[in-house]
Design a protein around this motif. Sequence first.
Motif, short mmCIF file in Angstrom:
data_model
loop_
_atom_site.label_atom_id
_atom_site.label_comp_id
_atom_site.label_asym_id
_atom_site.label_seq_id
_atom_site.Cartn_x
_atom_site.Cartn_y
_atom_site.Cartn_z
N ILE A 317 25.46 44.26 40.78
CA ILE A 317 26.80 44.53 41.33
C ILE A 317 27.67 45.21 40.29
CG2 ILE A 317 28.92 43.44 42.17
CD1 ILE A 317 27.14 41.24 43.39
N GLN A 318 27.64 44.73 39.06
CA GLN A 318 28.46 45.31 37.99
C GLN A 318 28.09 46.77 37.72
OE1 GLN A 318 31.09 44.21 36.82
NE2 GLN A 318 31.07 42.00 36.39
N ASN A 319 26.83 47.10 37.93
CA ASN A 319 26.35 48.47 37.65
C ASN A 319 26.54 49.42 38.82
OD1 ASN A 319 25.55 47.63 35.10
ND2 ASN A 319 23.41 47.23 35.72
N ASN A 320 27.06 48.92 39.93
CA ASN A 320 27.24 49.76 41.12
C ASN A 320 28.48 50.64 40.95
OD1 ASN A 320 27.64 50.88 43.67
ND2 ASN A 320 27.06 48.99 44.75
N PRO A 321 28.30 51.95 40.79
CA PRO A 321 29.45 52.84 40.53
C PRO A 321 30.32 53.07 41.76
CG PRO A 321 27.44 54.13 40.76
CD PRO A 321 27.02 52.67 40.83
N GLU A 322 29.84 52.69 42.93
CA GLU A 322 30.59 52.95 44.16
C GLU A 322 31.62 51.86 44.44
OE1 GLU A 322 27.82 53.47 47.32
OE2 GLU A 322 26.83 55.21 46.40
N LEU A 323 31.63 50.77 43.65
CA LEU A 323 32.54 49.67 43.88
C LEU A 323 33.66 49.65 42.85
CD1 LEU A 323 29.99 46.76 44.59
CD2 LEU A 323 31.23 48.15 46.27
N THR A 324 34.86 49.31 43.32
CA THR A 324 35.95 49.09 42.38
C THR A 324 35.73 47.74 41.70
OG1 THR A 324 37.34 47.94 43.99
CG2 THR A 324 37.51 50.37 43.91
N GLN A 325 36.48 47.47 40.62
CA GLN A 325 36.32 46.18 39.93
C GLN A 325 36.72 45.02 40.84
OE1 GLN A 325 34.84 45.78 36.86
NE2 GLN A 325 34.81 43.66 37.60
N GLU A 326 37.74 45.25 41.66
CA GLU A 326 38.15 44.20 42.60
C GLU A 326 37.04 43.90 43.60
OE1 GLU A 326 41.73 43.33 45.86
OE2 GLU A 326 41.84 45.06 44.49
N ALA A 331 32.38 40.56 45.41
CA ALA A 331 30.96 40.51 45.73
C ALA A 331 30.23 39.48 44.86
CB ALA A 331 30.33 41.89 45.54
N ILE A 332 30.62 39.41 43.59
CA ILE A 332 30.01 38.43 42.67
C ILE A 332 30.36 37.01 43.11
CG2 ILE A 332 30.13 37.49 40.32
CD1 ILE A 332 30.39 40.40 39.34
N GLU A 333 31.62 36.80 43.51
CA GLU A 333 32.04 35.47 43.96
C GLU A 333 31.27 35.05 45.22
OE1 GLU A 333 36.09 33.11 45.37
OE2 GLU A 333 36.22 35.10 44.42
N GLN A 334 31.08 36.01 46.15
CA GLN A 334 30.35 35.71 47.37
C GLN A 334 28.88 35.40 47.06
OE1 GLN A 334 30.57 38.74 50.38
NE2 GLN A 334 29.06 37.76 51.71
N ALA A 335 28.28 36.18 46.14
CA ALA A 335 26.88 35.95 45.76
C ALA A 335 26.73 34.59 45.09
CB ALA A 335 26.41 37.07 44.83
N ALA A 336 27.70 34.20 44.28
CA ALA A 336 27.64 32.90 43.61
C ALA A 336 27.69 31.77 44.62
CB ALA A 336 28.78 32.77 42.61
N ASP A 337 28.57 31.90 45.61
CA ASP A 337 28.66 30.86 46.64
C ASP A 337 27.35 30.74 47.42
OD1 ASP A 337 31.25 30.27 45.95
OD2 ASP A 337 32.15 31.59 47.46
N GLU A 338 26.73 31.87 47.71
CA GLU A 338 25.50 31.86 48.50
C GLU A 338 24.30 31.38 47.70
OE1 GLU A 338 25.14 35.83 49.90
OE2 GLU A 338 26.77 35.65 51.40
N MET A 339 24.23 31.76 46.44
CA MET A 339 23.01 31.51 45.64
C MET A 339 23.12 30.24 44.79
SD MET A 339 22.41 35.49 44.50
CE MET A 339 20.78 35.25 43.81
#
Length: 367
Positions: A317-326, A331-339
């Motif tokens: 997710i951090q390496n995805n250039p198409e996403l803003t930092q927000e 996305a990281i928060e959602q992945a953490a909740d799921e995983m």
Amino acid sequence: MSGLSKWKKIGLLCGAALVLIVLGYVLLSGGDSRRAVLPEAAPPGYIFDKTYDVPLKDIVKSHGVASPGDSVNQAKASAEPGRYSQVNVSRYFDEGMGVTVFTRKYFKYLEKKFKHSKDLESHLAEVKAFLLSQLPEDEAMELFALYTDYLNCEMDLAYAQESWGQPATVDEVVALLARIQAYRRDYLGKEVADALYGAEIKTKEYRIRRGAIVADRELYGEEKEALLAQLNEDMWGDQTSDVEAYGLPYNRYQEKLRMYQKNFSEMTSPEDKEALTREFREEFFTPEQVAALDEVDVMLDEKQAAESEFQAQEQEIQNNPELTQEQKDAAIEQAADEMLGEDAPAYFRRKAIRDGKKALMQEQGLN
């Protein structure tokens, strides 16, 4: 020197003892006693070997401060009900005020009972009056003389130790213990000094010597086992089995793992590591406890696998250039909740601590 300043110096001895314990912990966590250089004052052998044959159960009971509920010599005390009020003096002495391994507990009780004395002279006067109220005069005065010698020895030793310096190796720690006990023997006489302090010195000496063997990173577990067997025989003789059985099973298990650290480090097969670990668990725990530990291992493995999978997802997710930092943060928060589920907050707390430590070290140029 004034009586007041000398009286306050008693605390120095406690401080010296604490330094010794801390130093012992530091040394044993990574020291190699075989490379240590013995100072000139080092003892040629053990300070207290198996010939100091006080039972282990008495050594354990000898620690601490006397109290009315103390179980020491309970049978002897109950044979003379009501003779003494508060702490029963007879529990801590042989006939005729003879010093035993328990006597120091009573002396600590007197120190604590009259710890608010304004100076040494007042303290001794209060102790003397108290003993005379508890014992026949001849016994009270005999005990008072012994307590006075004990207290003076403690204070003089505290002053003497100020010029001795601090030990830097395991062998030097043992040498310091020997020097301390030699000082007490000169002051109080060998019989009295060994009765008062033998249990404490032997316990410390054994822990230091045993800890040095356990922590040696160059020895295999089997070599350590042989060295410990010899140490136990030398210091405990026929009490070896009692000594080895003493302590909580979990602590003994953890010590066993440390002993075989070199063996584990050279194992390339996870199955071999698992087999040796199980062997040690079965040595110290019941089948039910072993099963519970196995369940914990499974849970920890699953947790580690989930964290590793999440870290990979986080990096992607951090390496995805198409996403803003927000968007990345969401996305990281959602992945953490799921995983990670309910473990997510704890994971991020640990990560914050690691990141903070890393930043601090970089700021100070430590890496």
